[in-house]
Each structure stands twice: as C-alpha cells, then as structure tokens.
Design an enzyme around this catalytic site. Structure first.
Site, mmCIF file in Angstrom:
data_model
loop_
_atom_site.group_PDB
_atom_site.id
_atom_site.type_symbol
_atom_site.label_atom_id
_atom_site.label_comp_id
_atom_site.label_asym_id
_atom_site.label_seq_id
_atom_site.Cartn_x
_atom_site.Cartn_y
_atom_site.Cartn_z
ATOM 1 N N HIS A 260 -0.391 -4.615 0.987
ATOM 2 C CA HIS A 260 -1.572 -3.635 1.424
ATOM 3 C C HIS A 260 -2.604 -4.864 1.980
ATOM 4 O O HIS A 260 -2.915 -5.849 1.746
ATOM 5 C CB HIS A 260 -2.442 -3.329 0.439
ATOM 6 C CG HIS A 260 -3.562 -2.339 0.457
ATOM 7 N ND1 HIS A 260 -3.749 -1.096 0.443
ATOM 8 C CD2 HIS A 260 -4.808 -2.647 1.250
ATOM 9 C CE1 HIS A 260 -4.916 -0.650 0.734
ATOM 10 N NE2 HIS A 260 -5.548 -1.692 1.235
ATOM 11 N N ASP B 284 -5.206 -7.218 0.894
ATOM 12 C CA ASP B 284 -6.098 -6.461 1.437
ATOM 13 C C ASP B 284 -6.819 -7.134 2.529
ATOM 14 O O ASP B 284 -6.798 -6.444 3.715
ATOM 15 C CB ASP B 284 -7.028 -6.081 0.219
ATOM 16 C CG ASP B 284 -7.857 -4.800 0.618
ATOM 17 O OD1 ASP B 284 -7.513 -4.081 1.516
ATOM 18 O OD2 ASP B 284 -8.785 -4.285 -0.188
ATOM 19 N N GLN C 181 -10.313 5.403 8.389
ATOM 20 C CA GLN C 181 -11.522 4.903 7.577
ATOM 21 C C GLN C 181 -12.408 5.646 7.313
ATOM 22 O O GLN C 181 -13.159 5.582 6.293
ATOM 23 C CB GLN C 181 -11.802 3.438 8.392
ATOM 24 C CG GLN C 181 -12.913 2.699 7.941
ATOM 25 C CD GLN C 181 -12.852 1.815 6.856
ATOM 26 O OE1 GLN C 181 -11.995 0.687 6.693
ATOM 27 N NE2 GLN C 181 -13.133 2.164 5.508
ATOM 28 N N GLU D 23 -11.127 4.443 -4.616
ATOM 29 C CA GLU D 23 -11.609 2.768 -4.710
ATOM 30 C C GLU D 23 -13.342 2.858 -4.967
ATOM 31 O O GLU D 23 -14.051 2.795 -3.834
ATOM 32 C CB GLU D 23 -11.431 2.177 -3.303
ATOM 33 C CG GLU D 23 -11.941 0.646 -3.503
ATOM 34 C CD GLU D 23 -11.420 -0.131 -2.336
ATOM 35 O OE1 GLU D 23 -11.164 0.429 -1.209
ATOM 36 O OE2 GLU D 23 -11.546 -1.219 -2.193
ATOM 37 N N HIS E 154 -5.682 4.822 0.216
ATOM 38 C CA HIS E 154 -6.849 4.135 -0.450
ATOM 39 C C HIS E 154 -7.460 5.440 -1.475
ATOM 40 O O HIS E 154 -7.964 6.439 -0.980
ATOM 41 C CB HIS E 154 -8.024 3.712 0.611
ATOM 42 C CG HIS E 154 -7.655 2.558 1.317
ATOM 43 N ND1 HIS E 154 -6.596 2.337 2.378
ATOM 44 C CD2 HIS E 154 -8.417 1.390 1.371
ATOM 45 C CE1 HIS E 154 -6.642 1.205 2.802
ATOM 46 N NE2 HIS E 154 -7.609 0.531 2.339
ATOM 47 N N HIS F 91 -5.128 -5.280 5.904
ATOM 48 C CA HIS F 91 -5.683 -4.535 7.089
ATOM 49 C C HIS F 91 -5.981 -5.642 8.452
ATOM 50 O O HIS F 91 -6.649 -6.568 8.622
ATOM 51 C CB HIS F 91 -7.341 -4.329 6.774
ATOM 52 C CG HIS F 91 -7.455 -3.443 5.920
ATOM 53 N ND1 HIS F 91 -7.684 -1.987 6.323
ATOM 54 C CD2 HIS F 91 -7.281 -3.276 4.609
ATOM 55 C CE1 HIS F 91 -7.619 -1.044 5.146
ATOM 56 N NE2 HIS F 91 -7.286 -2.060 3.856
HETATM 57 FE FE FE2 Z 1 -7.689 -1.621 1.649
#
Ligand code: FE2
Length: 427
Positions: free
Chosen positions: A58, A310, A153, A214, A211, A60
């Site tokens: 995971h 992440d 997102q 979270e 996701h 970005h």
């Molecule tokens: Fe993430």
C-alpha cells in the site's frame, strides 16, 4: 555443474541455517546445504539472513517526495492532507510525477523492496498521475514490480467525474479497482460505492483494494459491506481492505460478528502502521486511541495481513525511508505483538503475506521462484526488525542490483576489523 549465482551459508527466515542457494537463468534452482558448483558470482552470506524481497502492498507513488509543495500540512491531519493534495494536483506535470516516482523506486530497491502496490488518484480529468505511473511501471519493470490501483481520492460518487475517470484509467491498463467509501457524503453513499466498485471489478475480472473505514468512527460499517459484496460476487481472496482503522473503536460484540464475515470472504487486510499511529485519534484528548485495526484478532481468525508503508514525504506524512522493517517495527509495537512468534510473523507481514496480497506467483525462496533475494546484516527476522538491518545485497532475477556497506561496530573489543559483518561478495 555451473550456475549464474551461488549464495553460500545463508540463514533463511524459517530458521534453516547453513543453506546454499543456486540460481540460473533468473530463477532459484536449488536450496540445499553443501552445493558445489562453478558460479559466475558467489556470495558468502556467512550465516546471515537471506530473505525474499520486501513487498509494500500500500503506497501512494503519485504523491511521494512532494513534501512542502505547495506548503506543509500544519495540523498534520488526514483531512488537511487530502486538502493539500487537492492544491498540489493541478500544479504537477506528468514529468514532475515521473521524476519523483523514479527517485522513490531507486530508494525502494536499495532498501530491498521488490514489489509495490501503489494507489494512483483518478480524480483529475487529465489523468496526469495515471499517465505518469503507467510510464513508470514500464520503466522500472526489470527491477521492481509496480502494481497500480485506480483510486478515487475525492469519492467515486462525491466527485462528479470520478466514475468516468476510473473507467478510463482501467481501460488504460491500471490493474486494481480502488475506493474510499468513508469519504462519500453519507454512509448510504459509501455502502453503494462499495457495491458499485466490487461489481465493476467482478465484470472486468480485476482485484479490489479499497481505503476502507480509515476513521475513528466506531459506527463506520463499510468493511462489512466489502466482505458481503466479496462473498456475493465470488471475489474471495481478490479483495483487500486497506487501513480498516475504525475497527479499533468498534463495539466488541459487533466485531465478534464482523471478523468471521471477513474470514468467509477471505478479505486481505492492509494496516499502515506508521501513518495511522500518526493520523488517528486526532479528536481524542486522553486517552488517545492508537488507530490500528485489530491485527492479532484478525490474524487469529486466519485472515492474511500485510503491512503497508502508505506515504513517504508527502502531504500526509513528512518522514519515511522506504524501510519496510520500520513499518514492521511500528506495526509490532502498536499491536503489542512482542512474542518471538509474533515478531517473526511481523517480518512475514512485510514479505510473504504482502506478496500474497499482490498475487506474486513466482515470489519466495523455493526452487522455481524468480531469484529475488535480500541479504540482510542480521541473524534472523527479529534481529532484522530490531536493527532495521542493512541491506548488504539486493538480488533481482539472479543479479546483484544494489549493495550497501555494512554497519561496523564503533567499539570492537575482539580486535577484528569487521566483526559485525563477515558476509562478502566474491565475483
Ligand atoms: Fe493510503
């Protein structure tokens, strides 16, 4: 017998010692003690740990190494991070993202990472990040497996063009369907988004990685919907829930029903310990919640769990060094998993378990697997985590592609010059 590469006297993560590993044509051909063969390259591991590469399930990559651009995250919260990313997105070109991503890939490889699953934001009508990371995926293919998740997102329903963009991204070749149900406007929209995205993945024969929940909201229920849709659509084993932090705040009775549902769906679980210990519990005074999903309980129920990193130096997290041992260490501490067996399992959470999440078929230390390995300056997985062990050699398809000099004890009473590191490469 002649081989391309021979590793001598390795300790393996499963505890076997004195093992030799022979590699030919990019694959492992034998793992035994006492292999005698002529080798193009011989590495004397001197009893130190040889592991399959680290796997980051995971990340970005479209945001990495952008720290401070256009400004810093003052509050340090998830929501300011998302707002800041919204400011940066329209300012960055394809070249900006490619340059930063390639720098990160170099760093990751030097730290022994062999595969990364990266989310890429599709809430940008130009699909700048998607175009950039598909290019990066091709550029790094010979030394790093990069898998991409189409990540809405700003919410697949909340953002007016996200549905079209996500389908365009998948048509361009993005590998996995992403989502962010807790960011939709209502709980009902969030649940509908899970159904929509899982159906889309089922139609296209793709994996899912969302996701999910979270937040610190004990009533967030999207992981329940994710497990239900996974089973309903026959997607067992192909669906991952990333973060799942609300589970730490849920009612215990509810969780006793939820975890078996997740196990039935063979949901893959991806906590991100460094980021969530930093971002969660921000509305708490004291006591403050830790914000990590229920790792020991999910493990006990038989779910596959891989820790992700992440973020590294981006709008959400200003630190990070692509060190999956740092990730494992934080996961271990936050979950209070301090037994020898649990600490060894935390090493698996950044290697084998994460490889399973990514579906890497030729991964592992077995004859027939691709000859991808890391020689670590440690005797065993627990020592590797404790020391954030130096990656003495990173091997991809039977070739040494990165080396780091060993750490040397400042005070060596034995009088030997390099008692900490007897390993050496003999070419
Ligand atoms: Fe993430």
């Amino acid at each position: 017998m002649t081989v391309d590469l021979l590793l001598k006297n390795a300790t393996l993560p499963d505890g076997r010692t004195g093992m030799d590993i022979a590699c030919n044509d990019g694959k492992i051909t034998a793992i035994e003690s006492g292999i005698t063969a002529e080798a193009g390259t011989t590495i004397d591991a001197a009893g130190q740990l040889v592991s399959p590469p680290f796997v980051d399930p995971h990340f970005h990559m479209d945001a990495t190494l952008s720290l401070g651009n256009p400004r810093l995250n003052v509050s340090g919260t998830l929501l300011e991070g998302i707002a800041l990313w919204g400011e940066l997105k329209p300012r960055q070109s394809i070249d900006d993202i490619v340059t930063r991503a390639l720098r990160y890939c170099d760093l990751a490889v030097s730290m022994g990472i062999g595969a990364i699953r990266s989310h890429v934001d599709i809430c940008d009508d130009a699909l700048t990040g998607v175009t950039a990371l598909l290019d990066v995926q091709k550029q790094v293919a010979s030394y790093l497996d990069l898998q991409l998740v189409a990540f809405p997102q700003d919410g697949i329903f909340r953002d007016p063009t996200a549905q079209d963009n996500l389908i365009r991204a998948l048509d361009m070749g993005v590998d996995v369907v992403g989502g962010i149900p807790h960011f939709e406007r209502t709980m009902a929209d969030g649940a509908a988004s899970v159904t929509y995205l899982c159906e889309l993945a089922a139609e296209r024969g793709l994996p899912v990685d969302m996701h999910c929940d979270e937040s610190d909201d004990p009533l967030s229920r999207h992981v329940e919907t994710l497990a239900y849709e996974t089973s309903r659509l026959g997607l067992q084993g192909r669906v991952a829930g990333s973060h799942l932090t609300s589970m730490h705040s849920m009612d215990n009775y509810y969780v006793s029903k939820l975890i078996p549902l997740m196990a039935e769906a063979d949901l893959q679980v991806i906590p991100n310990p460094l980021i969530n210990i930093m971002l969660q519990g921000r509305h708490d005074t004291y006591p403050k919640r830790r914000g990590q999903t229920r790792v020991p309980e999910l493990k006990a129920a038989g779910l596959n769990i891989g820790f992700g990193s992440d973020c590294v130096m981006d709008p959400w997290y200003s630190l990070g060094t692509a060190d999956m041992l740092d990730v494992a260490s934080m996961g271990l501490h936050v979950a209070q998993m301090g037994s020898r067996a649990d600490m060894t399992w935390c090493f698996e959470a950044v290697t084998e378990n994460s490889a399973k999440i990514m579906g890497l078929d030729d991964y592992g230390l077995r004859p027939g697997c691709r000859a991808d390995m890391v020689l670590l300056q440690a005797d065993n997985p627990i020592e590797a985590i404790r020391l954030r062990a130096t990656r003495l050699a990173v091997i991809r398809a039977g070739r040494v592609i990165a080396q780091t000099p060993p750490k040397i004890a400042r005070l060596d009473l034995s009088g030997r010059p390099n008692a900490l590191n007897p390993a050496k490469i003999i070419s």
